[in-house]
Scaffold this active site. Sequence first.
Site, PDB file in Angstrom:
ATOM      1  N   ASP A 109      33.756  28.889  38.884  1.00  0.00           N
ATOM      2  CA  ASP A 109      32.509  28.743  39.647  1.00  0.00           C
ATOM      3  C   ASP A 109      31.358  29.531  39.036  1.00  0.00           C
ATOM      4  OD1 ASP A 109      33.222  31.346  40.204  1.00  0.00           O
ATOM      5  OD2 ASP A 109      33.362  31.099  42.376  1.00  0.00           O
ATOM      6  N   HIS A 161      31.438  32.773  38.138  1.00  0.00           N
ATOM      7  CA  HIS A 161      31.349  34.212  38.427  1.00  0.00           C
ATOM      8  C   HIS A 161      31.644  35.030  37.171  1.00  0.00           C
ATOM      9  CE1 HIS A 161      35.829  34.013  39.649  1.00  0.00           C
ATOM     10  NE2 HIS A 161      35.793  34.873  38.688  1.00  0.00           N
TER      11      HIS A 161
HETATM   12  C1  F6R Z   1      38.319  40.020  36.001  1.00  0.00           C
HETATM   13  C2  F6R Z   1      37.027  39.383  36.184  1.00  0.00           C
HETATM   14  C3  F6R Z   1      36.886  37.934  36.454  1.00  0.00           C
HETATM   15  C4  F6R Z   1      37.618  37.055  35.456  1.00  0.00           C
HETATM   16  C5  F6R Z   1      37.408  35.587  35.804  1.00  0.00           C
HETATM   17  C6  F6R Z   1      38.122  34.669  34.843  1.00  0.00           C
HETATM   18  O1  F6R Z   1      38.137  41.398  35.728  1.00  0.00           O
HETATM   19  O2  F6R Z   1      36.063  40.074  36.120  1.00  0.00           O
HETATM   20  O3  F6R Z   1      35.508  37.604  36.410  1.00  0.00           O
HETATM   21  O4  F6R Z   1      37.134  37.324  34.172  1.00  0.00           O
HETATM   22  O5  F6R Z   1      37.875  35.356  37.084  1.00  0.00           O
HETATM   23  O6  F6R Z   1      39.495  34.858  34.974  1.00  0.00           O
HETATM   24  P1  F6R Z   1      40.511  34.298  33.896  1.00  0.00           P
HETATM   25  O7  F6R Z   1      40.190  35.011  32.626  1.00  0.00           O
HETATM   26  O8  F6R Z   1      41.861  34.652  34.423  1.00  0.00           O
HETATM   27  O9  F6R Z   1      40.257  32.839  33.811  1.00  0.00           O
END
Ligand code: F6R
Length: 259
Positions: A135, A137
């Site tokens: 999304d 973030h």
């Molecule tokens: C974790 C964080 C999150 C992840 C994001 C993507 O510290 O800050 O923003 O980077 O949710 O997660 P993955 O890498 O598992 O797809």
Amino acid sequence: MEFVIRPTLAEVSSTVADIVEGYVRRGPTTLGLATGSSPLGSYQELARRHRESGLDFSQAQAFLLDEYVGLPRSHDQSYFSVIRSEFVDYVNLDTERVHSPDGESSDVAAEGERYDAAIAEAGGVDVQLLGIGTDGHIGFNEPGSSLTSRTRVKTLTEQTILDNARFFGSVDDVPHHVLTQGLGTIGEARHLVMIAFGEGKAEAIAAAAEGPLTAFCPASVIQLHRHVTVVIDEAAASKLQLLDYYRYALDHKPPWQAF
Ligand code: F6R
């Protein structure tokens, strides 16, 4: 903003490790670490370089992006534990110098302020690794986050809770609240390195890099930063409109210009 598009996840991880290694070799440095799956290959590669080539982290310190509220640090899915079991335990980075927001604090509002002050006191973050949520973030700044926000409590979206359920026994075990560096806090790091792989991230990457600057896609705040490197695989790059130009720019990067 610079794009480095690599054919495989291993090459994405190796490029990110090259960037981090550059900082670590220069002397005392402050790393901004992300958890989640995106940086895992980079951490493994850095650990390999430590083991096999003596890459020395003894002068480095680190700050994490975020932490679940209410999850004890001893829980294997607290980010305090995850960063140790995935990375810190395999390099000579002093565990006492790996900082994270205290999700067990009795005053989480004050904890956000304390954490921002600790980052500032350390001289700020030199290089911040970032994953990106489907999304848009970064950290846990969900859509609607103020583009100048500071470290504070956020409520996870249902989508993020579902995305993160894979790390917990069941979706019911995923905490609903987190302490996260704000978008303003993240933007103070001197170099942002965004990592993504897989088709599932293609839309988020395109929105972050080429869409409007908007709280609706928190990662779009990277457009305001003066030094961003987006390291992604072909699948995550597949929805970028200026893909050909990004490839051309990388192929013709002057030899004197570092990442
Ligand atoms: C974790 C964080 C999150 C992840 C994001 C993507 O510290 O800050 O923003 O980077 O949710 O997660 P993955 O890498 O598992 O797809």
